[in-house]
Design an enzyme around this catalytic site. Structure first.
Site, PDB file in Angstrom:
ATOM      1  N   ASP A  96       9.167   0.938  -8.085  1.00 47.68           N
ATOM      2  CA  ASP A  96       9.687  -0.353  -6.610  1.00 47.68           C
ATOM      3  C   ASP A  96       8.584  -1.122  -6.844  1.00 47.68           C
ATOM      4  OD1 ASP A  96       6.923   1.562  -6.208  1.00 47.68           O
ATOM      5  OD2 ASP A  96       7.321   1.338  -3.942  1.00 47.68           O
ATOM      6  N   ASP A 156       4.395  -6.529 -10.871  1.00 47.94           N
ATOM      7  CA  ASP A 156       4.391  -5.008 -10.411  1.00 47.94           C
ATOM      8  C   ASP A 156       5.737  -4.798  -9.644  1.00 47.94           C
ATOM      9  OD1 ASP A 156       2.691  -3.756  -8.691  1.00 47.94           O
ATOM     10  OD2 ASP A 156       2.335  -4.737  -7.047  1.00 47.94           O
ATOM     11  N   GLU A 190       5.651   3.440  -4.583  1.00 46.76           N
ATOM     12  CA  GLU A 190       4.162   3.496  -4.886  1.00 46.76           C
ATOM     13  C   GLU A 190       4.148   2.514  -3.138  1.00 46.76           C
ATOM     14  OE1 GLU A 190       0.524   1.485  -6.115  1.00 46.76           O
ATOM     15  OE2 GLU A 190       2.338   0.827  -6.002  1.00 46.76           O
ATOM     16  N   GLU A 191       4.605   1.699  -3.430  1.00 50.05           N
ATOM     17  CA  GLU A 191       4.070   0.423  -2.399  1.00 50.05           C
ATOM     18  C   GLU A 191       4.167   1.052  -0.906  1.00 50.05           C
ATOM     19  OE1 GLU A 191       2.843  -2.380  -3.535  1.00 50.05           O
ATOM     20  OE2 GLU A 191       3.453  -2.983  -5.430  1.00 50.05           O
ATOM     21  N   ASP A 213      -1.236  -0.270 -14.247  1.00 48.52           N
ATOM     22  CA  ASP A 213      -0.584  -1.402 -12.531  1.00 48.52           C
ATOM     23  C   ASP A 213      -1.276  -1.941 -12.343  1.00 48.52           C
ATOM     24  OD1 ASP A 213       0.726  -1.617 -10.667  1.00 48.52           O
ATOM     25  OD2 ASP A 213       0.413   0.114  -8.898  1.00 48.52           O
ATOM     26  N   HIS A 396       2.825  -9.335  -4.671  1.00 45.99           N
ATOM     27  CA  HIS A 396       3.479  -9.290  -4.039  1.00 45.99           C
ATOM     28  C   HIS A 396       3.739 -10.633  -3.024  1.00 45.99           C
ATOM     29  CE1 HIS A 396       1.561  -5.344  -2.188  1.00 45.99           C
ATOM     30  NE2 HIS A 396       2.002  -4.899  -4.133  1.00 45.99           N
TER      31      HIS A 396
HETATM   32 ZN    ZN Z   1       2.154  -1.767  -8.176  1.00 45.07          ZN
END
Ligand code: ZN
Length: 429
Positions: A96, A156, A190-191, A213, A396
């Site tokens: 994700d 990411d 994960e986020e 990551d 992000h």
């Molecule tokens: Zn990540």
């Protein structure tokens, strides 16, 4: 005018992996896999299933015939080792991207042989200014991948995913390289902090795993925040304001006093860095009858985290105690622990990662993450899982970028790591 020359790769192996890593990243980022906090099922969004299906096809094409996607959206596959008695190790990345910035319609751009100047993206006036991005400033000569200015890139963690895939493809095509058995795992959500809880560690069957990551080349993480949420609820007494004399107890005003009494210039995300923790107020909703202050509390140290929660409790109690008709509730939930304590019990896991970094020419830098990874939860659940760099930056955000050279180095580190475990683990240094 000096001619900018292309930055060299860290090794012939990295040079051999670069084109495949880039091609995979460009393919994976086009599938929108933003996760969604509002959904309860796993995965939280259908795009993660779509990307997972593509990965299963590609893993099978590489020769990992057991590649499969389970009902929760986890993709797993096995690359059998070729050395007797080597342990099984895991390579992980998450499917994700963050829900906090648009991840739909990503159009990746490759800026070849970066000249050290400002990178202007075609949409929304987005600019990557090296004066504000020291990591970018240092990448003169690198090939830089960005989105087009109005979405995140998704490096990411699709950079990590592309690196795992390229590493596995390379090892499958080169059976003469000694390798441990590799279990590949791509995890959803994960986020939003959900994926790792549903990960079937027993079925995965690895003795340890590594998430790809992280960020800057050469970095390695065996330490994350320990994390809790702490939500304050104040119950007041709601009365029509025209008839409220002596009766109304306004929870919204009490909440305002709690907010004012919290530390302002310390213990906040904006006033802390390094190893200092914080209380972060991230949502407030209030009426006279009921007010709610939602916070996340973070530190690297479990006891200090408990102290921050106790401070929040004491402040809220002191304010609410001034009004005997008001009532206070505090709901505290542990979210994830610092992985360090679990990894310290298995020092060979981190030592292997550091040795792999050295073999690729890096002096490993242990950097604590002011956040969590899937490895925070997996390590606590019994699968020691530190984190390796990916070469991506400005996560992000619409300014997110990644270096092709650094991504290729990360894939090469993964290949070397599998080789180290084929030798029976890290040599003592
Ligand atoms: Zn990540």
């Amino acid at each position: 005018m000096t001619q900018i020359t292309s930055a060299p790769h860290t090794s012939d192996l990295a040079a051999a992996l670069a084109a495949d890593v880039l091609e995979r990243l460009q393919r994976y980022v086009r599938i929108d896999t933003q996760s969604d906090r509002a959904h309860a099922q796993s995965p939280s969004t259908p795009g993660q299933l779509e990307l997972g299906r593509l990965l299963v096809e590609e893993l099978r094409a590489i020769g990992l015939s057991d590649a499969a996607q389970d009902a929760n959206g986890f993709v797993t596959a096995t690359l059998a080792g070729n050395v007797p008695d080597a342990p099984v190790i895991g390579l992980l990345a998450h499917l994700d991207t963050t829900p906090d910035e648009s991840g739909a319609g990503v159009e990746p751009l490759v800026h070849r042989c970066y000249d050290g100047g400002t990178i202007e993206l075609p949409r929304r006036g987005t600019v990557l200014d090296p004066a504000r991005m020291p990591e970018l400033e240092a990448k003169v000569g690198h090939d830089i991948v960005t989105a087009s200015g109005d979405t995140l890139l998704g490096a990411d963690d699709k950079a990590g995913m592309a690196e795992v895939m390229a590493a596995v493809a390379h090892m499958a095509a080169h059976p003469e390289l000694p390798r441990a058995t590799v279990r590949v795992g791509f995890t959803p959500d994960e986020e939003i902090g959900q994926g790792a809880h549903l990960f079937d560690i027993e079925a995965f069957g690895a003795v340890c795993a590594y998430t790809l990551d992280g960020s800057e080349a050469g970095e390695f993480t065996d330490e994350t925040f320990t994390a809790a949420s702490a939500d304050v609820t104040i119950h007041g007494v709601e009365v029509h304001p025209g008839m409220a004399t002596g009766k109304l107890v306004n929870a919204a005003r009490l909440a305002g006093r709690v907010l004012a009494a919290l530390p302002q210039d310390r213990l906040t995300p904006e006033s802390t860095s390094g190893r200092d923790g914080f209380i972060h107020v991230h949502r407030v909703a209030a009426t006279p009858g009921r007010a709610r202050i939602e916070t996340i509390v973070r530190d690297f140290d479990h006891d200090r985290l408990a102290e921050h929660v106790a401070l929040l409790r004491r402040i809220a109690e002191d304010v609410v105690a001034t009004e005997p008709r008001a009532r206070l509730e505090l709901e505290v939930k542990q979210q994830y622990p610092n992985m360090r304590a679990f990894l310290d019990e298995r020092p060979e896991v981190s030592a292997a990662a550091e040795q792999a970094l050295r073999r690729e020419g890096f002096e490993p830098r242990r950097v604590p993450i002011r956040g969590g990874t899937d490895g925070s939860i997996l390590s606590a659940r019994g699968l020691p899982t530190p984190n390796l760099f990916t070469g991506g930056h400005e996560y992000h955000s619409v300014r997110e970028w990644a270096s092709v050279q650094d991504m290729a180095s990360a894939a090469a580190v993964a290949v070397r790591l599998v080789g180290i475990w084929a030798e029976g683990g890290p040599a003592r240094e």
